[in-house]
Structures are given as C-alpha cells and as structure tokens.
Design a protein around this motif. Structure first.
Motif, PDB file in Angstrom:
ATOM      1  N   VAL A 106       0.824  -1.213   0.000  1.00  0.00           N
ATOM      2  CA  VAL A 106       0.000   0.000   0.000  1.00  0.00           C
ATOM      3  C   VAL A 106       0.858   1.263   0.000  1.00  0.00           C
ATOM      4  O   VAL A 106       0.322   2.367   0.094  1.00  0.00           O
TER       5      VAL A 106
ATOM      6  N   ARG B 216       0.033  -3.561  -5.460  1.00  0.00           N
ATOM      7  CA  ARG B 216       0.002  -2.106  -5.308  1.00  0.00           C
ATOM      8  C   ARG B 216      -0.464  -1.426  -6.592  1.00  0.00           C
ATOM      9  O   ARG B 216      -1.297  -0.499  -6.562  1.00  0.00           O
TER      10      ARG B 216
ATOM     11  N   LEU C 253      -4.200  -2.034  -7.032  1.00  0.00           N
ATOM     12  CA  LEU C 253      -4.985  -1.238  -6.088  1.00  0.00           C
ATOM     13  C   LEU C 253      -5.190   0.190  -6.603  1.00  0.00           C
ATOM     14  O   LEU C 253      -6.311   0.719  -6.582  1.00  0.00           O
TER      15      LEU C 253
ATOM     16  N   LEU D 123      -4.489  -1.685   4.588  1.00  0.00           N
ATOM     17  CA  LEU D 123      -5.446  -1.201   3.597  1.00  0.00           C
ATOM     18  C   LEU D 123      -6.373  -0.152   4.195  1.00  0.00           C
ATOM     19  O   LEU D 123      -6.682   0.865   3.548  1.00  0.00           O
TER      20      LEU D 123
ATOM     21  N   PHE E  52      -4.551   3.115   4.356  1.00  0.00           N
ATOM     22  CA  PHE E  52      -4.476   3.720   3.019  1.00  0.00           C
ATOM     23  C   PHE E  52      -5.815   4.349   2.634  1.00  0.00           C
ATOM     24  O   PHE E  52      -5.856   5.467   2.098  1.00  0.00           O
TER      25      PHE E  52
END
Length: 631
Positions: free
Chosen positions: A205, A291, A294, A333, A336
C-alpha cells in the motif's frame, strides 16, 4: 576469560564459575530473533523398550570423507530379555544416525531426552552462541578479501563446499554466520535478494518501499558465491545439485553439504479461479503487482461515465485468510483508505467496502482468546465485514462463491456470494515444485508436504553420509512441525551454521558442559529410573550435539489505525510443540502494541541501511502521504 575459551576451536570448555547466568539471559532479550507464534505443549516420551539404538557419526576432521566405524557396545540383558541400546562412535563424531525411511521412535526419544527443559539454560546458551556469531562476522569484516587467484588456490586445498538453496530467512541467517575460512559457501536461488516478508503488506500500500525491505544476498556474506538459478534435481549418491539458470543454462554443482531452504508457495487448495483472479503476498513481485492493481481500481472508478454500481464493484476489496498476513494487510489497507484515498479520491470513499473471509471460527488463531476478540472488534469498528467459518469454493471474475456455517452444528452450510473488484489470497502454504519432486522420490511415505527432518535438521530417507539438511518453511520434523514463521527459519539457519562451523563438535566434553546442567541432571535422573537410552547416553565417551531448540519470543500483528496486538512471552518449543517452559512478559494492544510492533520491525531489519530507509519511509508516509504511483 570464559567467553574467550568458548570462542576457541578446542572442544574442551570450562564452566562459567561465579558469573551469574541471569545476566546473559537478559542480554538474550536484546539480541534474540523476531517474534513467532506459540504452539501447544509437547508430551515428553522416553521409551526404555527399544531393542537397539544405532548412533554413528560423521567425522569432524574430514566430514566430506567416509569414515570407519568403531563400535562401542555393551549388551545388558533386561528383565524383558532385550538388549541395552548401543551407541556406535568414531573419534570427533557427535551426530546420531538418520539413514531410515521414516520417523524413528528411538531417535525421537533421544531428541526429547537431550532437549533442555529450562528456559534460562537455553537463553544462556543462545547468548554465548550469539557472541560466537558476532566473532565470525567481525573476523570476516576485518579480513582483507582475497583475490580470485588466491581463492581458487585455497578451494583446491582443503575447504569443504556448503551449497545453500534459497534466499529466505533461514538461508540469510546461515549465509551470514557460516565461517568462510572453514567452508566454501555457494548460494543458489532464482531470487538474488533477501526480503523482510513481515512488511510486504506495508509495501503493498506504499507505507514502505520495496527496496527498503530487501538486501542482496551478496551483502550478507561478501565472500560467498551466488548463483542465480533454480534447483531442479538432487543426486545424493554423486553429491551433485542440478540447476537451471535464469538465462536458460543447465549447470551441475557438486557439494559436500547441502542445505535446502526453498520456502513455500501460496496454497490455493485447488479452488477454481484463485490462480487466475487473486493476488498473493509472498514476494516483492506480488506486493508490486498488488500495489499497481490497487491504484488502478481507483483510477478506473474515477473515469467519466462510471455508474455507482460499477464503482461499488471495482472498489470492493476482499482478503481471504484471517492469519497474520491477512489481518495485517487489512489494517494497512484501512490506513491507506482512511488517509490517502480521502485526500486524493474523496468522491470515491463512499463506494469503498472491505471484507475479510476466514475459514476458521476466529481470526489470528495463534493469539490468545482475548487478543483475538480485540482484533475482531478492531476490524469491525473500521467497517470491515468479517465472515467467519466461511470457505471459498470458487473465485469468478466479479464475485466469490463461499459456503458459510452459520446454523447449529451439523446443519448444511449456507451459500454466500461476495462481489469483489480486487481479491488478496493469504490462506495457506504449499510446497514448491522442487520440494514436491524431492519428497516423491526420496520420502514417498511423507504426506505432510514438507521435507521431513530429524531434530538435527537432517533430511530423512537418505544414506547416513548424504549430508543434506532442510530448514525453514519447507522443512518439518519427524515428531511434529514447528510454526512456519521467520523466527523459526532464522534460528534454524543460525543453529545449522554453528554445527558446520564447529565441525559437528559439541561445546564441551562432559554432559554438563555439552548439554547444560539442567539437561545433564535430567539424563542422570532418567538413567537412575532405569531408562536404557539415558544410560547409553551417559556411557558414551563423548557427548552428542544437542538437537535444535526453538525459543519463541511471542507474536505481533498490526490491525490498522495505529493499533497492533503484541503477546510477548518466552516459550521453549521443540518439533511439534512446547516443552512446558514459558514466561509471560506482556500482553498489549492498541497504541502500546503499535509502539512495540514498530520497535521490533525496525530493530529486526537485517542491515543498518534497511533500518534507515524504513524509518524515512515511515516519516514520509506520516508527513507527506503514501506514493500512489502505480509503478
């Protein structure tokens, strides 16, 4: 004076005298390995009914040569008409035989007999071992590196060749501690670097960067040789390891001793769609891909013309697996989403959802009940949907089909469908192809999926002079498996390095010097009670090397938003569980656990460079936010 004597190659040692051992035990806390989960107690069995125990050893002076056996044998008729266990010895040899095709009750009993049951005893010995390890590293750093010509001339002369397969925690510890003045070290791995795996969730992240938690294997021991290749086949008769390099070449590497530390891969349990649609967290490449995916989900959801249904679909994040990896990624997560997504994608926050799927009745099963409940409450307070007793049956392109046990015991499970835009699979380990081939060929009786070893980390099912060891996640003990954690692998690597550095010699010539007072007293007590195995051990002209003993220091898990769980205790564990010694230091959660979690992770980085980089990454994430570049 005592430490100077222990650092000498001579096996004769003197006792510590009046110096308090508790002082050394306190030092252990500062220099010990990373935290690791605890296990259930192991019942100690000392069977006096064995007919014969064969304990030949490899020669310490020339361990790469076959040696002649000198027989020490004393037959004593017992009440049942059975012989006393006998021990075969040769000068300078102190490792028991293992050329059997499966677990052996006599050897398991011998491991149990020689393991310490006093936590201060093992703490003291680990401190002394650590001092010796530091001495080897300092000697290597202060010795000028030899030229290629000098190195080749020396290799032709006397040194044994130790080939190490892998670049994980066990391989890194072994490479770092091996004395390259005594052995030639060759590391074989398709991955040229070591990675601090507990922080892969953070790197996925953007809390830390990938290069901050990696170290080239050549840095761990600059005198070791590194070959970027994949191990394919092992010829134990000719002592040759066949490999394929990353450039497509086939090479054969001869060895005197071979150490397998290949680790494990993610276990999909044969679930349809997992390999095609899920992301994993086993290596830097996995974290990098996760990453990028995401960030791509948020970029795609912010495109013009996207409906609310499309946005909810894309921004539904699912984590499968309620162990430390799954819970820590869920926590990272959430950090983030609550900080960086709020800042850069404020219009998308309302469409984000997170789900954690766990097959068992609770998350973090290695923690105590109170800590598990606290972690579950913490995740749910953040808005994470936690599905317990839920097994994934199929992963489609946009939804996950599960079966959940929600009714009374014995009731049919309920089918649950979970929509997702990104799924992270952290639900177990499986053997790598090279381990599977080795087990199928050399250990057909082994159904555990892990290479079976004895208490001295030697691979079973091979001839006595094969000199093949296995450490880390890929290895399992004949009396039971240890947790698949970083600390277990690191301690095994350090233990094996000391065995090789000392030429398989014990640290002392009497039971008290070799085993420690507590173990020696236990052996004498068992002998006085009529145990034939203990009598045979005491009758030996030279003691045995003690088997590997894992010292667990506790467990840690980050749960998000500056909160973490920490169970700090000192627990002695053998292959298969605890030996009954445990000292509970602290149990904490929330902010206090978070401080301990970060303190341990920064101190356990393998180099000063990594500590500095991780500290700067944390400060950068705190003051400037995470990097949301999809690179």
């Amino acid at each position: 004076r005592y430490l100077a004597q222990r650092l000498q190659p001579c096996p004769a040692r003197q006792k510590l005298g009046s110096m308090p051992r508790f002082f050394f035990f306190l030092l252990l806390v500062g220099v010990s390995c990373a935290f690791s989960p605890s296990f259930t107690p192991l019942s100690r069995t000392l069977s006096p009914s064995s007919k014969a125990l064969r304990l030949p050893f490899r020669c310490a002076q020339k361990p790469h040569k076959k040696c002649l056996w000198a027989m020490y044998e004393e037959k004593v008729e017992t009440k049942t008409g059975q012989d006393k266990p006998r021990i075969e010895l040769c000068n300078g040899m102190d490792l028991p035989v293992f050329d059997v095709h499966g677990p052996n009750e006599d050897r398991i009993n011998l491991e149990s007999l020689l393991r310490p049951d006093n936590i201060f005893e093992i703490g003291y010995s680990k401190v002394v071992d650590t001092v010796q390890d530091i001495n080897v590293i300092i000697k290597r750093a202060t010795t000028a590196r030899k030229s290629e010509k000098e190195r080749k001339a020396e290799l032709r002369d006397k040194r044994r060749r130790v080939v190490l397969v892998g670049s994980g925690w066990g391989a890194h510890a072994l490479t770092k501690i091996l004395d390259d003045d005594e052995v030639e070290v060759i590391v074989v791995s398709p991955r040229s670097y070591f990675v601090f795996t507990p922080m892969l969730a953070s790197s996925a992240v953007g809390t830390v960067e990938y290069r901050s938690i990696t170290e080239p294997m050549r840095f761990s021991n600059k005198k070791a040789r590194f070959i970027e290749a994949t191990a394919e086949e092992l010829d134990t008769e000719k002592k040759i390891l066949r490999c394929n390099t990353t450039m497509g070449r086939e090479i054969n590497i001869p060895y005197d001793s071979l150490v397998l530390s290949v680790g494990m891969k993610t276990n999909t349990f044969g679930t349809p769609g997992v390999a095609e649609h899920c992301f994993f967290l086993k290596d830097v490449d996995d974290a990098r891909s996760l990453r990028a995916a995401l960030i791509d989900r948020f970029e795609e959801a912010s495109l013009p013309g996207m409906t609310e249904a499309n946005k909810r679909q894309l921004l539904s994040f699912v984590v499968v697996g309620g162990g430390p990896t799954g819970v820590e990624f869920s926590g990272e997560l959430f950090d983030f989403l609550s900080s960086d997504v709020q800042k850069f994608y404020p219009d998308l926050v309302e469409f984000v959802s997170t789900t954690l799927i766990q097959a068992g009745p609770s998350i973090l099963p290695v923690f105590s009940e109170s800590m598990r409940s606290q972690a579950l409450d913490t995740l749910r307070s953040y808005g994470t949907r936690v599905l317990l007793q839920t097994r994934v049956k199929e992963v489609g392109t946009q939804e996950i089909t599960c079966q959940q046990k929600s009714g009374p015991q014995g009731a049919a499970p309920e089918t649950v469908t979970v929509p997702y835009g990104l799924c992270v699979w952290a639900a177990g380990n499986a053997p790598r192809p090279c381990s599977e081939r080795f087990i199928a060929k050399k250990q057909p009786w082994n159904k555990s999926g892990r290479i079976m070893t004895d208490g001295w980390l030697r691979v079973l099912g091979l001839p006595g002079d094969a000199n093949v060891f296995a450490i880390g996640d890929c290895a399992g003990g004949e009396s039971g498996a240890l947790p698949q954690t970083a600390q277990v692998a690191a301690q095994q690597g350090a233990y094996l390095a000391r065995l090789i550095n000392r030429g398989h010699q014990v640290m002392g010539t009497t039971p008290n010097e070799a085993y420690g007072r507590a173990v020696a007293d236990n052996v004498r007590e068992s002998a006085n009670q009529g145990d034939q195995l203990a009598k045979a051990v005491l009758a030996m002209p030279r003691p045995l090397v003690r088997p590997f003993q894992f010292l667990s220091l506790g467990i840690l898990a980050y749960t998000g938003k500056g909160s973490a769980l920490a169970e700090v205790d000192l627990t002695m564990e053998a292959q298969g569980g605890k030996d009954g010694s445990q000292i509970v230091v602290a149990k904490s959660g929330g902010w206090a656990g978070f401080l301990l979690w970060r303190s341990v992770y920064i101190t356990k980085q393998v180099a000063l460079r990594n500590r500095v980089l991780v500290l700067f990454d944390w400060m950068q994430a705190k003051f400037f936010g995470r990097d949301i570049s999809a690179v």
